[in-house]
Design an enzyme around this catalytic site. Structure first.
Site, PDB file in Angstrom:
ATOM      1  N   SER A  99       1.027  -5.449   1.381  1.00 14.19           N
ATOM      2  CA  SER A  99       0.780  -4.645   0.061  1.00 14.19           C
ATOM      3  C   SER A  99       1.542  -5.235  -1.210  1.00 14.19           C
ATOM      4  O   SER A  99       1.398  -4.759  -2.305  1.00 14.19           O
ATOM      5  CB  SER A  99       1.687  -3.303   0.351  1.00 14.19           C
ATOM      6  OG  SER A  99       2.883  -3.811   0.663  1.00 14.19           O
ATOM      7  N   LYS A 136      -0.074  -1.455  -6.637  1.00 10.99           N
ATOM      8  CA  LYS A 136       0.526  -0.323  -7.503  1.00 10.99           C
ATOM      9  C   LYS A 136      -0.363  -0.342  -8.695  1.00 10.99           C
ATOM     10  O   LYS A 136      -0.367   0.746  -9.323  1.00 10.99           O
ATOM     11  CB  LYS A 136       1.999  -0.494  -7.870  1.00 10.99           C
ATOM     12  CG  LYS A 136       3.081  -0.310  -6.912  1.00 10.99           C
ATOM     13  CD  LYS A 136       3.033   1.188  -6.364  1.00 10.99           C
ATOM     14  CE  LYS A 136       4.173   1.468  -5.455  1.00 10.99           C
ATOM     15  NZ  LYS A 136       4.403   2.837  -5.120  1.00 10.99           N
TER      16      LYS A 136
END
Length: 415
Positions: free
Chosen positions: A309, A52
């Site tokens: 992720s 992110k």
């Protein structure tokens, strides 16, 4: 005019001011198991332990490049996006206001504050994320700040595409298949957009949590739709509605290339990666690895990249992860047993347990009945087949019981 792949490369180059490329590691354990060349793109090893940061940094960089005075950013997030924005705010020396639900775990609040330092303010508003988001957007309009979306923003998508840039540069050749987790769709839109221009022969599989399959729903409907219910366990990807901008870039995806990962099965993958490989993954970070068994027949002999992720896992959740994993694997079950109120009944029941069976929970639910008492009992075993033998003995002895392991309503209240 700069193409998307060129913009993604510029975003990737700019990110080097923050951190080096995350490792692309060949995983011998998985490669041997599936007869493939399997690589893990370790986004769990960024400074904020998720990808992110890439999108937040890229979007903020472009906003500040066009309007240096626009130095106030706002977001709503209970997790990785908040931490990414906080880190980027400190890097650029700009102000950030981060709205989080009141129910956000203190650990996530503290980590966000550490990453942002004096550059950010955290506001706890709302019991549910929708309330938090509304408050953030109202505040943003009032103070004329820039709202930083976690995925529904072209500049954020451009930043996430830097994952694809690094994969190609590090691998040196286009992979046969890239497996991408999907929540709001920003990562998937960015990587596929870049690879479409730079490595058009590479294939993709997209993985969503079974309780938050917003991409599959959008592909079926031809447009983004809001799921009526979302299972929040895979919190990094449990999104009720895929972003409009990501979906505009993903709507050509074939339905059969979208896979759903059951939340409890993801727990098995998380524990395996922790115990076998020493890799700490959050639930969303394990999605790409979790679907490898489903793809085993397709990936043999191929080069496969799984994007892990994120690794923001709170170890206080470990007992829950273990519990879910055991239940999915059939190694733990819960029963409501009607125990006859007579001497020796409990001893009789205990004699039915096998040498590999353990009682993990025993609780009387009702003691007032004269002839029978209801008991909640949890049993762990080492092989799922052992339960067949136990239930056979219970049936032969005419014990009345009910398996509530997969009864969502009862399990929520009793377990």
């Amino acid at each position: 005019m700069t193409g998307f792949s060129d913009a993604a490369r510029m975003a990737s180059e700019a990110l080097r001011d923050l951190f080096p490329p995350t490792p692309l590691q060949r995983n011998d354990h998985l490669s041997v198991r599936y007869g493939a060349d399997i690589w893990l793109k370790r986004e769990d090893l960024t400074p904020v332990r998720s990808y992110k940061l890439r999108g937040a940094f890229a979007a903020m960089r472009k906003v500040l490049a066009t309007d240096p005075a626009h130095g106030h950013f706002v977001c709503a997030s209970a997790g990785n996006h908040a931490q990414g924005m906080a880190y980027a705010c400190r890097h650029f020396g700009v102000k950030g206001t981060i709205f989080m639900p009141v129910t956000t775990p203190q650990q996530k609040i503290d980590k966000t504050r550490v990453f942002g330092g004096d550059s950010i303010e955290i506001r706890l508003v709302g019991d549910y994320f929708d309330q938090t988001l509304s408050a953030a957007q109202r505040f943003c309009a009032e103070v004329d700040a820039h709202f930083l979306s976690p995925f529904d923003d072209p500049d954020v998508i451009e930043g996430q595409a830097s994952v694809g840039v690094e994969i190609l540069d590090q691998l040196g050749t286009p992979p046969d298949l890239v497996i991408l987790p999907v929540g709001g769709g920003g990562l998937a839109a960015g990587v596929t957009g870049f690879m479409a221009e730079e490595a058009p022969r590479s294939g993709f599989r997209f993985v969503e949590p079974a309780g938050g399959a917003s991409l599959a729903a959008a592909v079926a409907a031809g447009e983004p739709v809001t799921l009526k219910r979302v299972n929040s366990f895979v919190d990094g990807a449990a999104v009720a509605r895929i972003g409009a901008e990501p979906f505009a870039r993903l709507q050509g995806v074939r339905a059969e290339h979208i896979l759903a990962a059951p939340e409890d099965r993801v727990c098995i993958t998380m524990l395996e990666m922790l115990n076998v490989e020493g890799i700490v993954l959050e639930p969303a970070g394990a999605l790409s690895v979790d679907v490898l068994p489903e793809l085993a027949g397709d990936i043999r002999g191929k080069t496969v990249v799984c994007v892990t992720s994120g690794g923001n896992f709170d170890f206080e959740r470990l007992p829950e992860v273990k519990e879910r994993a055991q239940r999915y694997a059939g190694l733990k079950k819960y029963f409501i047993l009607r125990m006859p109120q007579r001497p020796g009944a409990l001893r009789e029941f205990l004699s039915m347990l096998g040498p590999e069976d353990d009682i993990a929970r025993f609780e009387y639910l009702k003691k007032s009945a004269r002839n029978f008492g209801s008991v909640l009992i949890g049993i762990e075993t080492k092989a799922a087949d052992n339960f067949s033998e136990l239930t056979r003995k219970l049936d032969e002895a005419a014990f009345s019981y009910r398996d509530i392991t997969d009864d969502e309503a009862l399990a929520e209240f009793l377990i």
